[in-house]
Design an enzyme around this catalytic site. Structure first.
Site, PDB file in Angstrom:
ATOM      1  N   HIS A  44      -5.104  -8.894   5.003  1.00  0.00           N
ATOM      2  CA  HIS A  44      -6.300  -9.408   4.308  1.00  0.00           C
ATOM      3  C   HIS A  44      -7.407  -9.785   5.298  1.00  0.00           C
ATOM      4  CE1 HIS A  44      -4.125 -10.760   0.361  1.00  0.00           C
ATOM      5  NE2 HIS A  44      -4.038  -9.467   0.584  1.00  0.00           N
TER       6      HIS A  44
ATOM      7  N   ARG B  24     -11.216 -10.412   4.193  1.00  0.00           N
ATOM      8  CA  ARG B  24     -11.334 -11.596   3.329  1.00  0.00           C
ATOM      9  C   ARG B  24     -11.130 -12.877   4.139  1.00  0.00           C
ATOM     10  NH1 ARG B  24     -11.025  -9.280  -1.950  1.00  0.00           N
ATOM     11  NH2 ARG B  24     -10.148  -7.203  -1.775  1.00  0.00           N
TER      12      ARG B  24
ATOM     13  N   LEU C 113      -4.581  -0.881   1.774  1.00  0.00           N
ATOM     14  CA  LEU C 113      -5.733  -1.624   1.242  1.00  0.00           C
ATOM     15  C   LEU C 113      -5.174  -2.552   0.179  1.00  0.00           C
ATOM     16  CD1 LEU C 113      -8.445   1.189   0.810  1.00  0.00           C
ATOM     17  CD2 LEU C 113      -8.392  -0.608   2.549  1.00  0.00           C
ATOM     18  N   ASP C 114      -5.759  -3.736   0.055  1.00  0.00           N
ATOM     19  CA  ASP C 114      -5.320  -4.688  -0.981  1.00  0.00           C
ATOM     20  C   ASP C 114      -5.484  -4.067  -2.361  1.00  0.00           C
ATOM     21  OD1 ASP C 114      -5.372  -6.520   1.081  1.00  0.00           O
ATOM     22  OD2 ASP C 114      -7.284  -7.396   0.419  1.00  0.00           O
ATOM     23  N   LYS C 115      -4.759  -4.642  -3.294  1.00  0.00           N
ATOM     24  CA  LYS C 115      -4.874  -4.190  -4.689  1.00  0.00           C
ATOM     25  C   LYS C 115      -6.342  -4.211  -5.139  1.00  0.00           C
ATOM     26  CE  LYS C 115      -2.775  -5.080  -9.159  1.00  0.00           C
ATOM     27  NZ  LYS C 115      -1.933  -5.973  -9.955  1.00  0.00           N
TER      28      LYS C 115
END
Ligand code: URA
Length: 248
Positions: A197, A200, A113-115
């Site tokens: 990502h 997004r 998972l992204d930051k």
């Protein structure tokens, strides 16, 4: 066909679980601090069967043994931590017990998972399990709660469901994904693949911008409401069945 249970030398097992170097764990064993089935196990060369129940049968310095290899857990990833061994700053691994960072085989995240994404993340030292969950062949869906900068247009669900959307810089079109409207600027999106990502970039492709992202489900496994950000718990066999419960 019955699956044979692997066995390991006691000193090797403890060293691989991060309890110390081979020499250090031999010291622990000789000093009588490793108890198996109620008796001190003082021979470092003794072989033990490595099964999950070992953690209920063995103590080290009075504490239950850490989960043996084959460990799988869910963690509620908080915002601001990175799913990487290499980067600097707050890492997801720092939320686990310090000793677990010295294990061999190492514990890895199942995908990333992204930051700036929170939610359900699985971690395991079992390479075959990891591959089964992330491999597109097994179609394990992942569901995200999305908050947007601008109101939805109304055509996003149809665009995503049709598949074929091309993300900037990619050569392969996206698989169909299911979107449900939750509010004017809120939706859930279920993906069947995991590109960089992806959520997004999908909303960027339809002219919007994701302001908050949270994963609440993998397969049919939900992030438990009582698992606070930063907390983790081991997966049960039933949890793993839930992960694959929606798969073809
Ligand atoms: N899609 C994203 O954009 N970020 C994530 O962390 C997961 C899916």
């Amino acid at each position: 066909m019955s699956k044979s249970i692997p066995s390991a030398r006691l000193d090797r097992l403890l060293a691989n679980l991060g309890y110390g170097t081979r020499r250090e764990v031999q010291g622990l064993i000789h000093s009588g601090r490793v108890i198996l089935d109620g008796e001190a196990e003082t021979d470092p060369a003794q072989h033990v069967y490595v099964k999950a129940d070992l953690a209920t049968r063995m103590t080290v310095s009075g504490e239950p043994l850490d989960p043996p290899p084959g460990l799988a857990l869910m963690i509620h990833k908080p915002l601001g931590v990175t799913c990487s061994h290499k980067e600097t700053g707050a890492l997801i691994y720092s939320l686990l017990p310090e000793r677990w960072r010295r294990r061999d085989p190492v514990i890895s995240t199942v995908g990333r998972l992204d930051k700036e994404t929170s939610g359900l993340l699985l971690m395991t030292d079992d390479g075959a399990l990891l591959h089964r969950i992330i491999s597109p062949r097994h179609h394990v869906p992942k569901r995200y709660q999305v908050t947007l900068d601008r109101p939805l247009n109304g055509d996003e669900a149809a665009i995503f469901a049709a598949g074929g959307l091309m993300l900037e810089g990619e050569e392969k079109p996206l698989l169909p994904a299911e979107m449900e409207v939750v509010g004017p600027k809120q939706a859930t999106l279920t993906l069947h693949e995991g590109r960089y990502h992806q959520v997004r970039r999908m909303f960027a492709a339809v002219g919007n911008h994701v302001t908050a992202l949270h994963r609440d489900r993998i397969g049919l496994l939900d992030l438990p409401a009582d698992l606070e950000p930063g907390a983790y718990r081991l997966l049960t066999a039933a949890d793993i069945e839930q992960v694959f419960g929606a798969s073809a």
